[in-house]
Motif scaffolding. Sequence first.
Motif, short mmCIF file in Angstrom:
data_model
loop_
_atom_site.label_atom_id
_atom_site.label_comp_id
_atom_site.label_asym_id
_atom_site.label_seq_id
_atom_site.Cartn_x
_atom_site.Cartn_y
_atom_site.Cartn_z
N UNK A 1 0.83 -1.21 0.00
CA UNK A 1 0.00 0.00 0.00
C UNK A 1 0.86 1.25 0.00
N UNK A 2 1.97 1.20 0.73
CA UNK A 2 2.90 2.33 0.75
C UNK A 2 3.56 2.50 -0.61
N UNK A 3 3.95 1.41 -1.24
CA UNK A 3 4.55 1.47 -2.58
C UNK A 3 3.57 2.11 -3.57
N UNK A 4 2.31 1.75 -3.46
CA UNK A 4 1.30 2.32 -4.35
C UNK A 4 1.06 3.80 -4.05
N UNK A 5 1.05 4.17 -2.78
CA UNK A 5 0.84 5.56 -2.38
C UNK A 5 1.96 6.46 -2.90
N UNK A 6 3.16 5.94 -2.99
CA UNK A 6 4.29 6.74 -3.44
C UNK A 6 4.15 7.21 -4.90
N UNK A 7 3.31 6.55 -5.68
CA UNK A 7 3.09 6.98 -7.08
C UNK A 7 2.57 8.41 -7.10
N UNK A 8 1.51 8.68 -6.36
CA UNK A 8 0.93 10.03 -6.35
C UNK A 8 1.87 11.03 -5.69
N UNK A 9 2.60 10.61 -4.68
CA UNK A 9 3.58 11.50 -4.05
C UNK A 9 4.64 11.92 -5.06
N UNK A 10 5.12 10.97 -5.83
CA UNK A 10 6.17 11.27 -6.82
C UNK A 10 5.66 12.20 -7.92
N UNK A 11 4.44 11.95 -8.40
CA UNK A 11 3.87 12.83 -9.42
C UNK A 11 3.72 14.25 -8.89
N UNK A 12 3.28 14.37 -7.65
CA UNK A 12 3.15 15.68 -7.02
C UNK A 12 4.49 16.42 -6.99
N UNK A 13 5.56 15.71 -6.68
CA UNK A 13 6.88 16.35 -6.62
C UNK A 13 7.35 16.77 -8.02
N UNK A 14 6.98 16.01 -9.05
CA UNK A 14 7.33 16.42 -10.41
C UNK A 14 6.62 17.72 -10.78
N UNK A 15 5.33 17.80 -10.48
CA UNK A 15 4.58 19.01 -10.81
C UNK A 15 5.10 20.22 -10.03
N UNK A 16 5.57 19.98 -8.82
CA UNK A 16 6.10 21.08 -8.00
C UNK A 16 7.59 21.33 -8.24
N UNK A 17 8.18 20.57 -9.18
CA UNK A 17 9.59 20.71 -9.56
C UNK A 17 10.53 20.44 -8.39
N UNK A 18 10.12 19.59 -7.46
CA UNK A 18 10.96 19.19 -6.34
C UNK A 18 11.66 17.89 -6.71
N UNK A 19 12.62 18.00 -7.62
CA UNK A 19 13.21 16.80 -8.20
C UNK A 19 14.06 16.03 -7.20
N UNK A 20 14.77 16.72 -6.31
CA UNK A 20 15.58 15.99 -5.34
C UNK A 20 14.71 15.18 -4.39
N UNK A 21 13.52 15.69 -4.07
CA UNK A 21 12.59 14.91 -3.24
C UNK A 21 12.12 13.69 -4.02
N UNK A 22 11.89 13.85 -5.32
CA UNK A 22 11.56 12.72 -6.18
C UNK A 22 12.63 11.64 -6.06
N UNK A 23 13.91 12.05 -6.10
CA UNK A 23 15.01 11.10 -5.96
C UNK A 23 15.01 10.41 -4.61
N UNK A 24 14.70 11.15 -3.56
CA UNK A 24 14.65 10.56 -2.22
C UNK A 24 13.50 9.56 -2.09
#
Length: 324
Positions: free
Chosen positions: A218-241
């Motif tokens: 469930x956490x792995x699946x939840x991270x999909x939307x978190x990662x997309x959010x970071x792309x839209x917000x241009x927080x690329x280093x957080x995407x990497x983390x």
Amino acid sequence: MIITRTPYRVSFFGGGTDLKPWYSEYGGAVLTSTIDKYCYICARYMPAFLGSKYRVFWSKMETVDRVEDIQHPGVRACLQYLGVDEGFEVNHCGDLPARAGLGSSSAFTVGMLYALYTLRGYHMPKEGLAGAAVHVEQEVLKETVGIQDQIQCAIGGLNVIRIARSGDWDCRRVEVSPETMSALEGRLMLFWTGLQRTSSAIAADTVAALPHSTDNMSEIQWLVDEAVDKLYKKKLNVFGELLHEAWIRKQRLSPLICTPEIFNIYEAARHAGSLGGKLLGAGGGGFMLLYTPPDRQQAVRQALTGLLEVPFRFETEGTRLVLS
């Protein structure tokens, strides 16, 4: 003669949630992109005067008279699925090794089916090709595989694929700016570990563990939307983390996913400056994707001396006809 070109893919988040035992209970979601490395299929009907009915060129050269005698499982399964009885010749080559975590098997199946449908005069939309490829791999070949690779290799681009419990799916492009895409591209490094594996065996072990891994999945699946959010917000280093967090969680699914050799490679990259990364595909070997700020990339290359780095770019076309 028909020539198809089908891209390989890198999967960022959500891998494993596209397996039927999971999505049939909880739904699934993956964030994935195709890259400019390809599988090529060259196909034609076999001229009768050449003797044998079927010729298949891959790492071997096969000349046989019955479909069931073809050794290449993907070629045999696609011909059986479409009921091809005419003499047939196929040549297959790829830019990168098979069994390496880039969806090469599904790229082959999609490209092969595209060539066969085109030879027969059918226009099959990309969504139809994806569905046919899923059927061939799961029902004809009886492999334990998910459904993201077939969809992604057919459609192309940077996408979120959402899967309903019914198995219906929706593939949506992640519409970030060209500048963000370029910046992300410039922070991703791809290394060949030199280790090859059969993904279906590792996937089967992962499937067996799913009933005991609900919270982790469930956490792995939840991270999909978190990662997309970071792309839209241009927080690329957080995407990497987040890639690092997802990789830690994925390793908990099966002891086959991360071997000691893989662990050492990843830790060396992290110590040299990579913020996150993952082994692509089911695990056990293949290519490692690393998110690394530009000023740390040379240090990572030095830390991974002996491993082949493969430069790549994102692509957006999906499977296409090169010659028809």
